[in-house]
Scaffold this motif. Structure first.
Motif, PDB file in Angstrom:
ATOM      1  N   VAL A  58       0.835  -1.195   0.000  1.00  0.00           N
ATOM      2  CA  VAL A  58       0.000   0.000   0.000  1.00  0.00           C
ATOM      3  C   VAL A  58       0.869   1.243   0.000  1.00  0.00           C
ATOM      4  N   LYS A  59       1.778   1.282   0.906  1.00  0.00           N
ATOM      5  CA  LYS A  59       2.722   2.393   0.999  1.00  0.00           C
ATOM      6  C   LYS A  59       4.093   1.851   0.636  1.00  0.00           C
ATOM      7  N   ASP A  60       4.970   2.705   0.208  1.00  0.00           N
ATOM      8  CA  ASP A  60       6.316   2.262  -0.113  1.00  0.00           C
ATOM      9  C   ASP A  60       7.148   2.250   1.174  1.00  0.00           C
ATOM     10  N   ILE A  61       6.707   1.426   2.127  1.00  0.00           N
ATOM     11  CA  ILE A  61       7.338   1.370   3.441  1.00  0.00           C
ATOM     12  C   ILE A  61       7.837  -0.056   3.679  1.00  0.00           C
ATOM     13  N   LYS A  62       8.981  -0.160   4.337  1.00  0.00           N
ATOM     14  CA  LYS A  62       9.519  -1.454   4.740  1.00  0.00           C
ATOM     15  C   LYS A  62       9.642  -1.463   6.256  1.00  0.00           C
ATOM     16  N   TYR A  63       9.203  -2.538   6.868  1.00  0.00           N
ATOM     17  CA  TYR A  63       9.277  -2.705   8.313  1.00  0.00           C
ATOM     18  C   TYR A  63      10.323  -3.759   8.622  1.00  0.00           C
ATOM     19  N   LYS A  64      11.006  -3.589   9.744  1.00  0.00           N
ATOM     20  CA  LYS A  64      12.015  -4.548  10.187  1.00  0.00           C
ATOM     21  C   LYS A  64      11.846  -4.759  11.679  1.00  0.00           C
ATOM     22  N   GLY A  65      11.878  -5.994  12.107  1.00  0.00           N
ATOM     23  CA  GLY A  65      11.736  -6.277  13.531  1.00  0.00           C
ATOM     24  C   GLY A  65      11.729  -7.763  13.809  1.00  0.00           C
ATOM     25  N   ARG A  66      10.890  -8.141  14.779  1.00  0.00           N
ATOM     26  CA  ARG A  66      10.731  -9.532  15.200  1.00  0.00           C
ATOM     27  C   ARG A  66       9.256  -9.882  15.133  1.00  0.00           C
ATOM     28  N   LEU A  67       8.929 -11.049  14.611  1.00  0.00           N
ATOM     29  CA  LEU A  67       7.548 -11.485  14.524  1.00  0.00           C
ATOM     30  C   LEU A  67       7.069 -11.906  15.907  1.00  0.00           C
TER      31      LEU A  67
ATOM     32  N   LEU B 192       1.057 -14.161  14.839  1.00  0.00           N
ATOM     33  CA  LEU B 192       0.321 -14.288  13.590  1.00  0.00           C
ATOM     34  C   LEU B 192      -1.165 -14.327  13.932  1.00  0.00           C
ATOM     35  N   LYS B 193      -1.889 -13.319  13.552  1.00  0.00           N
ATOM     36  CA  LYS B 193      -3.332 -13.287  13.779  1.00  0.00           C
ATOM     37  C   LYS B 193      -4.036 -13.740  12.513  1.00  0.00           C
ATOM     38  N   ASP B 194      -5.374 -13.838  12.568  1.00  0.00           N
ATOM     39  CA  ASP B 194      -6.134 -14.300  11.411  1.00  0.00           C
ATOM     40  C   ASP B 194      -5.983 -13.391  10.200  1.00  0.00           C
ATOM     41  N   SER B 195      -5.965 -12.087  10.427  1.00  0.00           N
ATOM     42  CA  SER B 195      -5.892 -11.174   9.291  1.00  0.00           C
ATOM     43  C   SER B 195      -4.823 -10.096   9.466  1.00  0.00           C
ATOM     44  N   SER B 196      -3.849 -10.336  10.339  1.00  0.00           N
ATOM     45  CA  SER B 196      -2.772  -9.368  10.540  1.00  0.00           C
ATOM     46  C   SER B 196      -1.552 -10.051  11.148  1.00  0.00           C
TER      47      SER B 196
ATOM     48  N   LYS C 171      -3.674  -7.386   4.134  1.00  0.00           N
ATOM     49  CA  LYS C 171      -3.928  -6.742   2.846  1.00  0.00           C
ATOM     50  C   LYS C 171      -2.861  -5.700   2.490  1.00  0.00           C
ATOM     51  N   GLU C 172      -2.051  -5.267   3.462  1.00  0.00           N
ATOM     52  CA  GLU C 172      -0.979  -4.304   3.207  1.00  0.00           C
ATOM     53  C   GLU C 172       0.387  -4.957   3.025  1.00  0.00           C
ATOM     54  N   ILE C 173       0.463  -6.282   3.104  1.00  0.00           N
ATOM     55  CA  ILE C 173       1.751  -6.986   3.048  1.00  0.00           C
ATOM     56  C   ILE C 173       1.992  -7.536   1.650  1.00  0.00           C
ATOM     57  N   ASP C 174       3.119  -7.147   1.067  1.00  0.00           N
ATOM     58  CA  ASP C 174       3.511  -7.691  -0.227  1.00  0.00           C
ATOM     59  C   ASP C 174       4.421  -8.898  -0.045  1.00  0.00           C
ATOM     60  N   LYS C 175       5.525  -8.722   0.710  1.00  0.00           N
ATOM     61  CA  LYS C 175       6.496  -9.799   0.927  1.00  0.00           C
ATOM     62  C   LYS C 175       6.906  -9.860   2.388  1.00  0.00           C
TER      63      LYS C 175
ATOM     64  N   LYS D 139       5.897 -14.660  -0.459  1.00  0.00           N
ATOM     65  CA  LYS D 139       5.125 -13.685  -1.232  1.00  0.00           C
ATOM     66  C   LYS D 139       3.663 -13.762  -0.780  1.00  0.00           C
ATOM     67  N   ILE D 140       3.144 -12.645  -0.244  1.00  0.00           N
ATOM     68  CA  ILE D 140       1.762 -12.573   0.218  1.00  0.00           C
ATOM     69  C   ILE D 140       0.886 -11.844  -0.810  1.00  0.00           C
ATOM     70  N   ASN D 141       1.395 -10.787  -1.401  1.00  0.00           N
ATOM     71  CA  ASN D 141       0.677  -9.972  -2.392  1.00  0.00           C
ATOM     72  C   ASN D 141      -0.611  -9.361  -1.859  1.00  0.00           C
ATOM     73  N   GLY D 142      -0.733  -9.195  -0.567  1.00  0.00           N
ATOM     74  CA  GLY D 142      -1.927  -8.611   0.022  1.00  0.00           C
ATOM     75  C   GLY D 142      -3.141  -9.517  -0.004  1.00  0.00           C
ATOM     76  N   LEU D 143      -2.965 -10.788  -0.295  1.00  0.00           N
ATOM     77  CA  LEU D 143      -4.080 -11.729  -0.408  1.00  0.00           C
ATOM     78  C   LEU D 143      -4.200 -12.612   0.824  1.00  0.00           C
ATOM     79  N   GLN D 144      -5.383 -12.664   1.367  1.00  0.00           N
ATOM     80  CA  GLN D 144      -5.653 -13.473   2.558  1.00  0.00           C
ATOM     81  C   GLN D 144      -5.421 -14.961   2.261  1.00  0.00           C
ATOM     82  N   GLU D 145      -5.726 -15.409   1.046  1.00  0.00           N
ATOM     83  CA  GLU D 145      -5.546 -16.820   0.683  1.00  0.00           C
ATOM     84  C   GLU D 145      -4.069 -17.224   0.754  1.00  0.00           C
ATOM     85  N   ASN D 146      -3.198 -16.360   0.248  1.00  0.00           N
ATOM     86  CA  ASN D 146      -1.756 -16.644   0.311  1.00  0.00           C
ATOM     87  C   ASN D 146      -1.277 -16.709   1.753  1.00  0.00           C
TER      88      ASN D 146
END
Length: 172
Positions: free
Chosen positions: A38-47, A50-54, A70-74, A151-158
């Protein structure tokens, strides 16, 4: 003397994987890199979770951020300390191989001319250990720096499909 040194080096090299056998295994810690679509932002940290949709991550050791799927590409993961571990293993392997190959080559015949170089087995082992140790450390650090990518591509299925595999990267 040389044969016993080579034998002891080989035994130590082949038994090193069993050093931690029987000891309690520590939980592995992984770093996470998230590229947003969504934004050209990269986050770095520790996981963290894992929630159902975030995904919940921790960064700067005290800040927590929840990122919707939905905001996660990779997602990219790398084990913490893997670069140093790779460099150490590569250097140790290079040193052992250098010592063994230098000693196995043996002494050179005495020089026939003034500028003719000849080396003892120990000198060859030292030179080979240094050069192969440096090469091994460089190679090991490159291998240790590689990241596992999803690769998530913002898709819940992935995300749902990859979620069982992502659980192992979660911190406690």
């Amino acid at each position: 003397m040389k044969t016993s040194l080579i034998f002891i080096t080989c035994i130590a090299f082949f038994l090193s994987p069993f050093y931690n056998y029987g000891q309690r295994e520590k939980k592995r810690t992984y770093k996470i890199w998230i590229e947003s679509n969504v934004k050209d932002i990269k986050y770095k940290g520790r996981l963290i979770k894992l929630k159902d949709s975030s995904i919940v991550i921790s960064f700067l050791e005290d800040k927590v951020l929840e990122i919707p799927v939905k905001e996660i590409d990779k997602l990219k993961f790398r084990r913490k300390g893997s670069i140093g571990m790779g460099a150490g293993v590569g250097a140790a392997t290079g040193i052992v191989v250098g010592i063994i190959s230098g000693l196995a080559d043996g002494d050179d015949p005495p020089p026939e001319y003034f500028f003719d170089f000849s080396y003892t087995a120990e000198e060859k082992a030292g030179g080979a250990a240094v050069s192969l140790g440096i090469l091994g450390a460089a190679t090991g650090s490159v291998i240790g720096s590689l990241k596992k990518k999803f690769k998530i591509n913002g898709l819940q299925e992935n995300y749902n499909r990859l979620r069982p595999e992502l659980i192992k990267y979660q911190s406690d």
